[in-house]
Design an enzyme around this catalytic site. Structure first.
Site, PDB file in Angstrom:
ATOM      1  N   CYS B  69     -68.047 -11.549 -53.239  1.00 26.58           N
ATOM      2  CA  CYS B  69     -69.421 -12.053 -53.234  1.00 26.58           C
ATOM      3  C   CYS B  69     -70.390 -10.885 -53.379  1.00 26.58           C
ATOM      4  O   CYS B  69     -70.187  -9.809 -52.807  1.00 26.58           O
ATOM      5  CB  CYS B  69     -69.680 -12.796 -51.934  1.00 26.58           C
ATOM      6  SG  CYS B  69     -71.404 -13.166 -51.638  1.00 26.58           S
ATOM      7  N   CYS B  72     -72.121 -10.632 -49.448  1.00 19.67           N
ATOM      8  CA  CYS B  72     -71.302 -10.333 -48.268  1.00 19.67           C
ATOM      9  C   CYS B  72     -70.059  -9.518 -48.618  1.00 19.67           C
ATOM     10  O   CYS B  72     -69.300  -9.138 -47.736  1.00 19.67           O
ATOM     11  CB  CYS B  72     -70.918 -11.612 -47.550  1.00 19.67           C
ATOM     12  SG  CYS B  72     -69.738 -12.616 -48.440  1.00 19.67           S
ATOM     13  N   ASP B 309     -64.111  10.588   7.048  1.00 22.41           N
ATOM     14  CA  ASP B 309     -63.571  11.905   6.748  1.00 22.41           C
ATOM     15  C   ASP B 309     -62.056  11.844   6.724  1.00 22.41           C
ATOM     16  O   ASP B 309     -61.454  10.926   7.287  1.00 22.41           O
ATOM     17  CB  ASP B 309     -63.995  12.919   7.813  1.00 22.41           C
ATOM     18  CG  ASP B 309     -65.480  13.201   7.742  1.00 22.41           C
ATOM     19  OD1 ASP B 309     -66.080  12.841   6.715  1.00 22.41           O
ATOM     20  OD2 ASP B 309     -66.013  13.749   8.708  1.00 22.41           O
TER      21      ASP B 309
END
Lengths: 195, 539
Positions: B69, B72, B309
């Site tokens: 096309c 596209c 911790d």
């Protein structure tokens, strides 16, 4: 139920219960925990001479494991040794530079006053009219001045290793190891004193 | 309608594909997954207008030999769909267990050039029609065009991109892309000279998509027409599949963890590129997830409601946490699999994980809330310089609620900004330790974010008041346990009642629960006992 626990845990490699109890025991047996905070987390080094400064300096730097430095007076500093009475601590070290105006922001302590080893942090003024400069001893950034010294200067002598610290400094990290090795150990410092 | 028939035939005539031709009819309601129906119902077949010389486009547009096309470049033609489906790059999309998918397309920039050319062509040929109409965008039509076929192949349902978590991006390339885009240099010589010379600024990319759009919008029609054919010429090549990328949005697991070790950090602790500890809470959990579900640790992110911790234990119900799983291939995780992960975690007996489950992203804010607002309970073992008197204990016990000012602890000062924070200790209970005159067993309930160690020893007077100040002597902290994090999240899993669990699973879980409570209950007692022993030996 307990039997069941033991049996189940036997299947998994280590015996958790024993493991945990033992690890606590190890920790508690470790004599380090009976030391005070400044002994536990800081390596203390002594600074007695600095380039360009003729007189003896009796200062101590506590190197925290995270490399923050704690500045204080060493045992043989005249103020401590002769138990002098401190009348004032002057943080305005020059016409333009006031250590109390130090402001830091962010993790990297932006805006901190920059320090050389022989930069003066403050002057300790004693009631017998003697005056002692306190040097940075560390090249880096000034993080914090101990503001308790403003109202209670004699904390310097009373609790030199804890609440009477002078300042917190952040050394230039690339020079950290050199800095540390350039200072004296406790043994070296006291040997020096006895000679 | 007359105008539309004419337009439609003209589009086919100049080399548009059927879908592009329908796109230019500018009808929003057309179902592009079935344009045949639309064309048939509206009698496009019968009304195909004869061209001057031939009648080839009459009725039989289906049979026209398909050229790529002109707009596209084949994107909306069977050719490219077949190519996508047959691409081995699509295989990985099949591995995802998602039942739905959405898709998107990355097109070569030459299509933009061709679309512009079409626009100029149609505006000159059909001025009245294109005054108010705009064509249906190519990417939207492409989605409709491929979704059914793609869905059938992947055995997944198509879903709209705003709700769908699994997306497939198809990138198409065009062999003549650069060659065609080169015409832009003639249209915008100044712009492209700059782009060619300042390569670093433009990332060595002469024709970026954004740049092409700018160039085209700055080019007036007459300039465009002198430098590029209008309508565009029939291309000699179809688009090719360049790449197919699959991505699933993150999913989240949540749970609570307990930590029994005093030599274990929450996350890997790396200093100067060297790991200082063998493992961490995070690594243990990640390893188990990897073993059970096969998810690589690179795709996992750990977050929790605060952290303790490495030398602090976390007992009781544990600490809420969640794990983000990035780009998960497997998203449906069973009750049993979660229990297997928990079992795997507990093997090392350093930590425990409970209530592991799937959670929705929207729930995660609760963890951060918990970090800032919820209270925490601690049990601290404190050592006083002098033997502790009942009077001193009472001083602590009558405190009630204490507001403290806490400067950033020196301990974390290297990685946190210096600040003074106002925190609240809601409640304290101090007890003597039998046979240990210098020890205090301290229970605290504090605001989240309170540094408890510093509240005990005072951090050289940087936290005030502190325990030392309250009882008037030097105090240090020996051991600390988190006993509760008062955040009700995530929901608790009912271990026993689920049918999917086998009896052995049940047994194991209950044993572990008993085990963790047992440890929590006896731990402090154990510390004291051992301490006592240690002190005696020392003396």
């Amino acid at each position: 139920m307990l039997l069941c626990t033991t049996k189940q845990l036997d299947l998994n490699k280590p015996l958790p219960q024993r493991n945990i109890l033992e690890s606590i025991a190890d920790k508690i047996n470790d004599k380090k925990i009976f030391l005070s905070v400044h002994e536990r987390y800081y390596e203390h080094k002594y600074c007695v001479a600095l380039p360009g400064i003729s007189q003896d300096i009796h200062q101590k730097v506590g190197f925290h494991t995270n490399r923050v430095c704690l500045l204080s007076l060493a045992e043989n500093h005249p103020i401590r040794k002769e138990d002098k009475n401190i009348s004032r601590i002057n943080f305005k070290v020059s016409e333009t530079l006031d250590r109390l105006q130090n402001k830091v922001s962010g993790k990297s302590k932006r805006g901190a006053q920059k320090l050389h080893k022989s930069s003066i942090i403050c002057y300790i003024e004693c009631s017998d009219d003697t005056n002692y400069p306190v040097y940075s001893c560390v090249e880096g950034k000034l993080v914090e001045i101990n503001d308790k010294l403003i109202t209670n200067p004699n904390l310097l002598k009373a609790k030199p290793d804890s609440d009477g610290y002078i300042a917190l400094l952040l050394p230039v990290l690339s020079m950290y190891e050199d800095l540390k090795s350039s200072m004296l150990t406790k043994e070296q410092y006291f040997c020096l004193g006895s000679i | 309608m007359e105008e539309e028939f004419k337009l439609f035939n003209d589009l086919l005539n100049i080399g548009c594909c059927k879908l592009c031709a329908v796109r230019y009819l500018c009808k929003k309601h057309i179902d592009f997954s079935n344009v045949e129906e639309y064309l048939f119902e509206n009698r496009f077949h019968e009304n195909a207008v004869k061209t001057d010389d031939e009648t080839i486009y009459n009725m039989d547009y289906k049979k026209i030999k398909t050229n790529p096309c002109i707009v596209c470049l084949g994107l909306l033609q069977e050719e490219s769909l077949t190519q996508i489906i047959q691409s081995d790059k699509l295989e990985k999309a099949k591995q995802y267990d998602s039942e739905v998918f959405t898709c998107s397309i990355s097109m070569p920039a030459a299509i933009l050039l061709r679309e512009r050319s079409m626009q100029i062509y149609l505006k000159s040929q059909f001025p009245t029609f294109y005054k108010e109409n705009t064509e249906i965008p190519l990417n939207r039509v492409w989605k409709v065009f491929v979704k059914n076929e793609l869905g059938r192949y992947l055995q997944k349902e198509f879903e709209n991109s705003d709700t769908c978590n699994f997306s497939i991006n198809v990138a198409m390339s065009y062999a003549l892309d650069i060659e065609e885009l080169d015409h832009l240099r003639k249209m915008q010589p100044k712009m492209y000279l700059e782009r060619a010379t300042q390569r670093r600024k433009y990332n060595c990319e002469l024709f970026s998509r954004k740049g092409v759009i700018t160039a085209l919008s700055n080019t007036p029609s007459n300039n465009f027409m002198t430098n590029y054919p209008v309508p565009p010429e029939i291309p000699s090549e179809f688009l090719q599949v360049k790449d197919i990328e699959c991505k699933h949005n993150s999913i989240f697991f949540a749970g609570r963890y307990t930590k029994y070790s005093r030599d274990l950090s929450q996350s890997p602790w790396i200093i100067d590129g060297v790991k200082t500890m063998e493992t961490s809470v995070q690594e243990i959990i990640f390893d188990s997830i990897k073993n059970v579900l096969g998810i690589s640790e690179n795709n996992l992110k750990f977050s929790s409601s605060g952290r303790e911790d490495c030398d602090v234990r976390c007992l009781g119900k544990g600490r809420p946490f969640y794990i983000e799983v990035l780009d998960p291939v497997k998203t449906q995780i069973s009750f049993k699999e979660f229990r297997e992960i928990e079992k795997e975690v507990n093997k090392a007996a350093l930590i425990g994980v409970f209530h592991l489950q799937n959670v929705d992203r929207s729930e995660l804010t609760k963890v951060k809330e918990g970090e800032e607002e919820k209270t925490k309970d601690y049990n601290a073992l404190c050592l006083s310089r002098d033997p502790v008197t009942q009077e001193q204990l009472d001083k602590i016990n009558v405190c009630g609620k204490v507001e403290i000012l806490q400067k950033t602890p020196i301990r974390v000062l290297h990685r946190r900004p210096l600040a003074i924070r106002n925190k609240t200790i809601y409640e304290m209970k101090a007890k003597a330790v039998e046979g240990e005159p210098n020890l205090i067993d301290l229970h605290l309930n504090t605001q989240a974010g309170t540094y408890v160690k510093e509240f005990v020893h005072g951090d050289f007077g940087r936290t005030t008041p502190n325990i030392g100040e309250i009882i008037g002597t030097e105090v240090d902290i020996i051991a600390l346990d988190v006993t509760a994090i008062n955040l009700d999240w995530p929901r608790e899993i009912e271990y026993g009642s689920n049918d999917h669990t086998t009896s052995s699973d049940n047994n194991d879980i209950s044993c572990r629960l008993i085990f963790s409570t047992l440890v929590a209950a006896t731990s402090c007692y154990t510390i004291w006992e051992v301490t006592a022993a240690a002190r005696i030996t020392k003396c």
